[in-house]
Design an enzyme around this catalytic site. Structure first.
Site, PDB file in Angstrom:
ATOM      1  N   SER A 135      48.326  -6.752 -38.103  1.00  0.00           N
ATOM      2  CA  SER A 135      49.562  -6.001 -37.894  1.00  0.00           C
ATOM      3  C   SER A 135      50.446  -6.529 -36.767  1.00  0.00           C
ATOM      4  O   SER A 135      51.615  -6.190 -36.704  1.00  0.00           O
ATOM      5  CB  SER A 135      49.229  -4.533 -37.631  1.00  0.00           C
ATOM      6  OG  SER A 135      48.391  -4.427 -36.499  1.00  0.00           O
TER       7      SER A 135
ATOM      8  N   HIS B  13      48.010  -2.869 -44.359  1.00  0.00           N
ATOM      9  CA  HIS B  13      49.365  -3.430 -44.414  1.00  0.00           C
ATOM     10  C   HIS B  13      49.611  -4.273 -45.666  1.00  0.00           C
ATOM     11  O   HIS B  13      50.686  -4.856 -45.816  1.00  0.00           O
ATOM     12  CB  HIS B  13      49.643  -4.273 -43.164  1.00  0.00           C
ATOM     13  CG  HIS B  13      49.938  -3.456 -41.945  1.00  0.00           C
ATOM     14  ND1 HIS B  13      51.181  -2.892 -41.717  1.00  0.00           N
ATOM     15  CD2 HIS B  13      49.155  -3.093 -40.899  1.00  0.00           C
ATOM     16  CE1 HIS B  13      51.140  -2.232 -40.568  1.00  0.00           C
ATOM     17  NE2 HIS B  13      49.929  -2.326 -40.055  1.00  0.00           N
TER      18      HIS B  13
ATOM     19  N   LYS C 143      51.179   4.093 -45.224  1.00  0.00           N
ATOM     20  CA  LYS C 143      52.189   3.063 -44.951  1.00  0.00           C
ATOM     21  C   LYS C 143      53.106   2.915 -46.163  1.00  0.00           C
ATOM     22  O   LYS C 143      53.937   3.776 -46.383  1.00  0.00           O
ATOM     23  CB  LYS C 143      51.489   1.776 -44.513  1.00  0.00           C
ATOM     24  CG  LYS C 143      50.927   1.961 -43.102  1.00  0.00           C
ATOM     25  CD  LYS C 143      50.135   0.809 -42.569  1.00  0.00           C
ATOM     26  CE  LYS C 143      49.803   1.067 -41.113  1.00  0.00           C
ATOM     27  NZ  LYS C 143      48.424   0.804 -40.755  1.00  0.00           N
TER      28      LYS C 143
HETATM   29  C1  LIG Z   1      47.509   1.554 -39.885  1.00  0.00           C
HETATM   30  C2  LIG Z   1      46.153   1.067 -40.063  1.00  0.00           C
HETATM   31  C3  LIG Z   1      45.084   1.948 -40.208  1.00  0.00           C
HETATM   32  C4  LIG Z   1      45.270   3.438 -40.066  1.00  0.00           C
HETATM   33  O1  LIG Z   1      45.781   3.997 -41.225  1.00  0.00           O
HETATM   34  P1  LIG Z   1      46.220   5.541 -41.188  1.00  0.00           P
HETATM   35  O2  LIG Z   1      46.245   5.938 -42.611  1.00  0.00           O
HETATM   36  O3  LIG Z   1      47.551   5.595 -40.507  1.00  0.00           O
HETATM   37  O4  LIG Z   1      45.186   6.263 -40.405  1.00  0.00           O
HETATM   38  C5  LIG Z   1      43.834   1.442 -40.432  1.00  0.00           C
HETATM   39  N1  LIG Z   1      43.618   0.114 -40.505  1.00  0.00           N
HETATM   40  C6  LIG Z   1      44.610  -0.777 -40.358  1.00  0.00           C
HETATM   41  C7  LIG Z   1      44.330  -2.224 -40.467  1.00  0.00           C
HETATM   42  C8  LIG Z   1      45.913  -0.326 -40.125  1.00  0.00           C
HETATM   43  O5  LIG Z   1      46.895  -1.210 -39.974  1.00  0.00           O
END
Ligand SMILES: *Cc1c(COP(=O)(O)O)cnc(C)c1O
Length: 391
Positions: free
Chosen positions: A180, A208, A239
């Site tokens: 990310s 992502h 997301k």
């Molecule tokens: C954003 C993210 C999460 C968390 O996801 P949520 O549904 O917001 O809890 C977990 N793992 C990765 C790699 C992320 O980028």
């Protein structure tokens, strides 16, 4: 002595060092443009890849589902919290991702906390990419397994670590799909080979990549055409899918095991009905059309090309996450501040989230950015870049 005087001290230290996190408050829905403190801003900070966070179709689906099934689950999944809609979402996701089965969780974060400790324990080893997400790190810690961090996106180092740590009962290889902070993609085919060679299950967290990579946004496994070869795929509906929720995809036996052992499935209430219905609608929209995914990549190519031409360093991004690497922490924070005064909202990312001297402005593309909005950002980057002598 006041009981929490140390907290007061720590808080003021954070504020002094510029590391204090002051969450901006949105009075508008999440879109390509938002308002913060009354100021209109083009939004490059949300993970709203496909613009679904405020999509009329998802909102409508959530409304109608609430009329039919109500709002909250009022129970954990294993007692009375499993609605027919949860099952429908899981079946639809499994089909979409071409996986044998899927289990949903309350969030992606929770999916990791749930899955990792259900698969490894004290006598076991986890091989984890050093840049893995916080939720993977916490899931690993919770499992009490020995954690071996391998060099970022370096399958050779992973293999070296496996060779020198053969003394375990069970093991697990874990990687983010898309990282990310840099927008680079894990070398999944190489990891699959290692996973097979040493007979260690491979888990990828595609938060992502969901809705972004692969055909119609089916994710990283589809992107590399590795269906059935990645043992555990974790994902999120928080997301690109515009809602909130997490998922784990894999073989039927694995999913069945999680329903018996994953603690957030057993001890924390289920996803709410509107979240489930909205997620379901998002998957339906993507199954029918790749229009949004195509637009996301079109916008990404345009923004990256223009910023590169201006002379910005975009690191090794291969995805709609665009790190504009500025270098110095202070300059980067000033850069973000000036962007904001030009109507552009983007996050400065500095140490300790990224290495010292690699501070950056992180831009997240969305299918719903208009050409005007992208041009506004490019213009602001050009101006501020020259003002601060970055380009
Ligand atoms: C954003 C993210 C999460 C968390 O996801 P949520 O549904 O917001 O809890 C977990 N793992 C990765 C790699 C992320 O980028």
């Amino acid at each position: 002595m006041a009981k929490f005087s140390w907290v007061t001290k720590e808080l003021s230290a954070l504020k002094k060092s510029g590391l204090y996190n002051d969450a901006p408050i949105l009075k508008t829905p999440v879109s390509s443009h938002i308002k913060i403190n009354g100021k209109p801003l083009v939004n490059f900070a949300s993970n709203n890849y496909l613009g679904l966070a405020n999509d009329k179709r998802l909102i409508k689906a959530a409304y109608s589902a609430m009329k039919k099934y109500g709002l909250g689950p009022a129970a954990v999944r294993s007692i009375a919290g499993t609605s027919v809609l949860h099952k429908k979402l899981e079946n639809t996701l499994a089909k979409f991702k071409k996986a044998e089965a899927v289990l949903t969780f309350q969030s992606g974060f929770i999916a990791n906390l749930a899955t990792i400790p259900a698969l490894v324990g004290e006598e076991d080893v986890i091989f984890s990419d050093e840049l893995n997400h916080a939720s993977i790190i916490d899931g690993c810690r919770l499992s009490k397994a020995k954690i071996m961090r391998y060099k970022h996106a370096d399958p050779k180092d992973l293999e070296k670590q496996i060779k020198s740590n053969r003394d375990f009962r069970r093991a697990l290889i874990i990687t983010d799909g898309v990282f990310s902070m840099d927008g680079d993609i894990a070398d999944l085919p190489a990891l699959v080979n290692i996973s097979n060679k040493y007979d260690i299950p491979l888990m990828v967290d595609d938060a992502h990549g969901e809705g972004v990579l692969g055909r119609n946004g089916r994710g990283i496994v589809d992107h590399f055409n590795l269906h059935g070869k990645v043992d555990i795929e974790v994902g999120t509906m928080s997301k690109a899918f515009g809602s909130v929720g997490g998922l784990v995809a894999g073989k039927k036996t694995l999913i069945e095991w999680l329903t018996q052992r994953a603690r957030p499935f057993l001890f924390s209430s289920a996803m709410t009905i509107p979240d489930v219905a909205a997620s379901l609608e998002a998957v339906k929209i993507l199954s029918k059309s790749d229009k949004l995914v195509k637009k996301l990549w079109e916008n990404t190519r345009y923004l990256k090309e223009r910023l590169s031409v201006l002379g910005f360093n975009l690191g090794k991004s291969q995805t709609p996450i665009v790190p504009v690497i500025i270098g110095q922490e202070k300059t980067t924070r000033e850069f973000a501040k000036r962007l904001r005064s030009h109507g552009i909202f983007a996050m400065p990312i500095t140490y300790p989230t990224v290495a010292v001297g690699t501070a950056r402005i992180r831009l997240i593309n969305s299918a719903i950015h208009t050409k005007n909005e992208l041009d506004k950002a490019i213009k602001a980057f050009s101006r501020v870049g020259k003002e601060l002598k970055v380009i």
